[in-house]
Design an enzyme around this catalytic site. Structure first.
Site, PDB file in Angstrom:
ATOM      1  N   GLU A 269      24.994  50.773  26.868  1.00 17.12           N
ATOM      2  CA  GLU A 269      24.893  49.331  27.115  1.00 17.12           C
ATOM      3  C   GLU A 269      23.986  48.767  26.023  1.00 17.12           C
ATOM      4  O   GLU A 269      23.064  49.437  25.564  1.00 17.12           O
ATOM      5  CB  GLU A 269      24.286  49.077  28.504  1.00 17.12           C
ATOM      6  CG  GLU A 269      24.992  49.813  29.631  1.00 17.12           C
ATOM      7  CD  GLU A 269      26.475  49.489  29.745  1.00 17.12           C
ATOM      8  OE1 GLU A 269      26.871  48.376  29.339  1.00 17.12           O
ATOM      9  OE2 GLU A 269      27.231  50.346  30.222  1.00 17.12           O
TER      10      GLU A 269
ATOM     11  N   ASP B  43      12.965  45.659  15.480  1.00 16.98           N
ATOM     12  CA  ASP B  43      13.102  44.719  14.369  1.00 16.98           C
ATOM     13  C   ASP B  43      12.224  43.486  14.598  1.00 16.98           C
ATOM     14  O   ASP B  43      12.033  43.056  15.737  1.00 16.98           O
ATOM     15  CB  ASP B  43      14.573  44.302  14.247  1.00 16.98           C
ATOM     16  CG  ASP B  43      14.887  43.694  12.891  1.00 16.98           C
ATOM     17  OD1 ASP B  43      14.017  43.728  12.009  1.00 16.98           O
ATOM     18  OD2 ASP B  43      16.003  43.183  12.734  1.00 16.98           O
TER      19      ASP B  43
ATOM     20  N   GLY C 180       8.229  42.132  10.225  1.00 19.91           N
ATOM     21  CA  GLY C 180       7.964  41.358   9.014  1.00 19.91           C
ATOM     22  C   GLY C 180       7.851  39.880   9.328  1.00 19.91           C
ATOM     23  O   GLY C 180       6.900  39.204   8.902  1.00 19.91           O
TER      24      GLY C 180
ATOM     25  N   SER D  49      22.897  49.020  13.038  1.00 20.42           N
ATOM     26  CA  SER D  49      22.240  49.473  11.812  1.00 20.42           C
ATOM     27  C   SER D  49      22.130  50.996  11.705  1.00 20.42           C
ATOM     28  O   SER D  49      21.036  51.529  11.435  1.00 20.42           O
ATOM     29  CB  SER D  49      20.852  48.822  11.693  1.00 20.42           C
ATOM     30  OG  SER D  49      20.970  47.424  11.661  1.00 20.42           O
TER      31      SER D  49
ATOM     32  N   ARG E  64      23.396  44.029  15.832  1.00 20.15           N
ATOM     33  CA  ARG E  64      24.051  45.159  15.161  1.00 20.15           C
ATOM     34  C   ARG E  64      23.227  46.418  15.426  1.00 20.15           C
ATOM     35  O   ARG E  64      22.063  46.344  15.839  1.00 20.15           O
ATOM     36  CB  ARG E  64      24.190  44.898  13.665  1.00 20.15           C
ATOM     37  CG  ARG E  64      22.886  44.571  12.974  1.00 20.15           C
ATOM     38  CD  ARG E  64      23.085  44.363  11.461  1.00 20.15           C
ATOM     39  NE  ARG E  64      21.813  44.003  10.826  1.00 20.15           N
ATOM     40  CZ  ARG E  64      21.538  42.817  10.300  1.00 20.15           C
ATOM     41  NH1 ARG E  64      22.424  41.841  10.319  1.00 20.15           N
ATOM     42  NH2 ARG E  64      20.369  42.590   9.750  1.00 20.15           N
TER      43      ARG E  64
ATOM     44  N   ARG F  26       3.364  42.053   5.661  1.00 15.14           N
ATOM     45  CA  ARG F  26       4.416  42.740   6.423  1.00 15.14           C
ATOM     46  C   ARG F  26       3.860  44.030   7.041  1.00 15.14           C
ATOM     47  O   ARG F  26       4.209  44.397   8.158  1.00 15.14           O
ATOM     48  CB  ARG F  26       5.604  43.046   5.513  1.00 15.14           C
ATOM     49  CG  ARG F  26       6.384  41.800   5.095  1.00 15.14           C
ATOM     50  CD  ARG F  26       7.545  42.180   4.188  1.00 15.14           C
ATOM     51  NE  ARG F  26       8.430  43.128   4.840  1.00 15.14           N
ATOM     52  CZ  ARG F  26       9.366  42.790   5.727  1.00 15.14           C
ATOM     53  NH1 ARG F  26       9.555  41.528   6.040  1.00 15.14           N
ATOM     54  NH2 ARG F  26      10.123  43.705   6.286  1.00 15.14           N
TER      55      ARG F  26
ATOM     56  N   ASN G 209      15.871  52.125   4.946  1.00 11.61           N
ATOM     57  CA  ASN G 209      14.543  51.519   4.756  1.00 11.61           C
ATOM     58  C   ASN G 209      13.829  52.089   3.527  1.00 11.61           C
ATOM     59  O   ASN G 209      12.932  51.461   2.969  1.00 11.61           O
ATOM     60  CB  ASN G 209      13.638  51.753   5.978  1.00 11.61           C
ATOM     61  CG  ASN G 209      14.025  50.958   7.210  1.00 11.61           C
ATOM     62  OD1 ASN G 209      13.742  51.372   8.335  1.00 11.61           O
ATOM     63  ND2 ASN G 209      14.665  49.804   7.017  1.00 11.61           N
TER      64      ASN G 209
HETATM   65  C1  FPP Z   1      12.046  46.483  11.132  1.00 15.75           C
HETATM   66  O1  FPP Z   1      11.384  45.241  11.083  1.00 15.75           O
HETATM   67  C2  FPP Z   1      11.063  47.517  11.409  1.00 15.75           C
HETATM   68  C3  FPP Z   1      10.856  48.588  10.604  1.00 15.75           C
HETATM   69  C4  FPP Z   1      11.600  48.855   9.359  1.00 15.75           C
HETATM   70  C5  FPP Z   1       9.838  49.582  10.939  1.00 15.75           C
HETATM   71  C6  FPP Z   1       9.617  49.769  12.401  1.00 15.75           C
HETATM   72  C7  FPP Z   1       8.509  50.698  12.595  1.00 15.75           C
HETATM   73  C8  FPP Z   1       7.530  50.560  13.522  1.00 15.75           C
HETATM   74  C9  FPP Z   1       7.446  49.468  14.510  1.00 15.75           C
HETATM   75  C10 FPP Z   1       6.496  51.556  13.666  1.00 15.75           C
HETATM   76  C11 FPP Z   1       6.491  52.595  12.625  1.00 15.75           C
HETATM   77  C12 FPP Z   1       6.202  53.845  13.270  1.00 15.75           C
HETATM   78  C13 FPP Z   1       6.121  54.966  12.576  1.00 15.75           C
HETATM   79  C14 FPP Z   1       5.922  56.229  13.306  1.00 15.75           C
HETATM   80  C15 FPP Z   1       6.253  54.898  11.113  1.00 15.75           C
HETATM   81  P1  FPP Z   1      11.482  44.405   9.739  1.00 15.75           P
HETATM   82  O2  FPP Z   1      10.419  44.854   8.828  1.00 15.75           O
HETATM   83  O3  FPP Z   1      12.858  44.542   9.157  1.00 15.75           O
HETATM   84  O4  FPP Z   1      11.215  42.961  10.260  1.00 15.75           O
HETATM   85  P2  FPP Z   1      11.869  41.620   9.692  1.00 15.75           P
HETATM   86  O5  FPP Z   1      13.346  41.691   9.979  1.00 15.75           O
HETATM   87  O6  FPP Z   1      11.185  40.573  10.468  1.00 15.75           O
HETATM   88  O7  FPP Z   1      11.575  41.577   8.228  1.00 15.75           O
END
Ligand code: FPP
Length: 215
Positions: free
Chosen positions: A182, A2, A5, A171, A169, A15, A50
């Protein structure tokens, strides 16, 4: 993973640029895991929830996945076995095919098993498991045999779960497999996750006294 973004927004980037940086860090973390002898690593790359993000972001994540799932030569060079956990429902046919191909072409690699949770939800995994049980005609399961109906029942339970980005969390992540995990929560945004922090996770885990409900 996480925080992509927020990491991007703080730098005036899109993002999607954050997610691209996230892919680079995910591949660094696989290298650290091999270096420090971790046999299994699961990465939560795209949840069933997502899919409700804006279309452009979902499409961008799908593009990143397409490109990541096409890199079997590089993965084979490093001995990385890829498993994908998730539902094919809602994914484009070519992506479903490339998931099958990457699993097949890396199946004999032994340096590490990387389980990419993609189009994954823990509750969805459980309801899919129940439907597999009904379809198979099996009349009862126990806590252990239930495992065989998970997306990849051969994977062990999670020893430690790391969530970056400041929220505490899970999720909908690997809910059957995380019963006794852990938990390591950090404010670090995923694209900033470093080898030093990876080592801090290992130290944290070493310090955990694991009772599994006993004394
Ligand atoms: C959550 O951060 C991250 C995601 C929804 C995507 C995570 C995916 C990758 C790091 C790589 C993707 C790899 C493949 C194979 C598709 P967020 O966007 O919710 O961040 P934020 O909370 O800061 O908005």
């Amino acid at each position: 993973m996480d925080g992509n973004g927020r990491w991007a927004t703080a730098r005036g980037k899109t993002r999607l640029a954050g997610h691209s940086a996230g892919v680079e860090v995910a591949s660094d973390v696989v290298r650290y895991a091999i270096k420090y002898g971790i046999p299994y690593l699961s990465l939560y790359a795209f949840s069933t929830e997502n899919a409700n993000r804006p279309k452009a972001e979902v499409q961008g994540l799908m593009r990143l996945a397409r490109s990541a799932f096409a890199k079997s030569d590089k993965l084979n060079e490093q001995g990385i076995r890829i498993l994908i956990s998730g539902t094919p429902q809602g994914l484009d046919d070519d992506l479903v095919r490339s998931i099958g191909l990457i699993e097949k072409s890396t199946a004999n690699n032994r340096a590490i098993t990387v389980n990419i949770c993609f189009n994954y939800g823990g509750r969805r995994e459980l309801s899919d498991a129940v439907n597999k049980i009904i379809a198979s005609g099996v009349k009862s399961v126990d806590e252990q045999s239930l495992r065989n109906y998970m997306y990849h029942g051969e994977l062990p339970d999670c020893d430690v779960i790391v969530r970056t980005g400041g929220y505490m969390r899970l999720s909908n992540f690997l809910i059957y497999q995380s019963s006794y995990s852990e938990l390591y929560f950090t404010d670090t945004l995923w694209p900033d996750f470093s080898e030093n922090e990876f080592l801090r996770v290992l130290e944290y885990f070493k310090g955990c006294k694991r009772n599994f409900g006993k004394v």
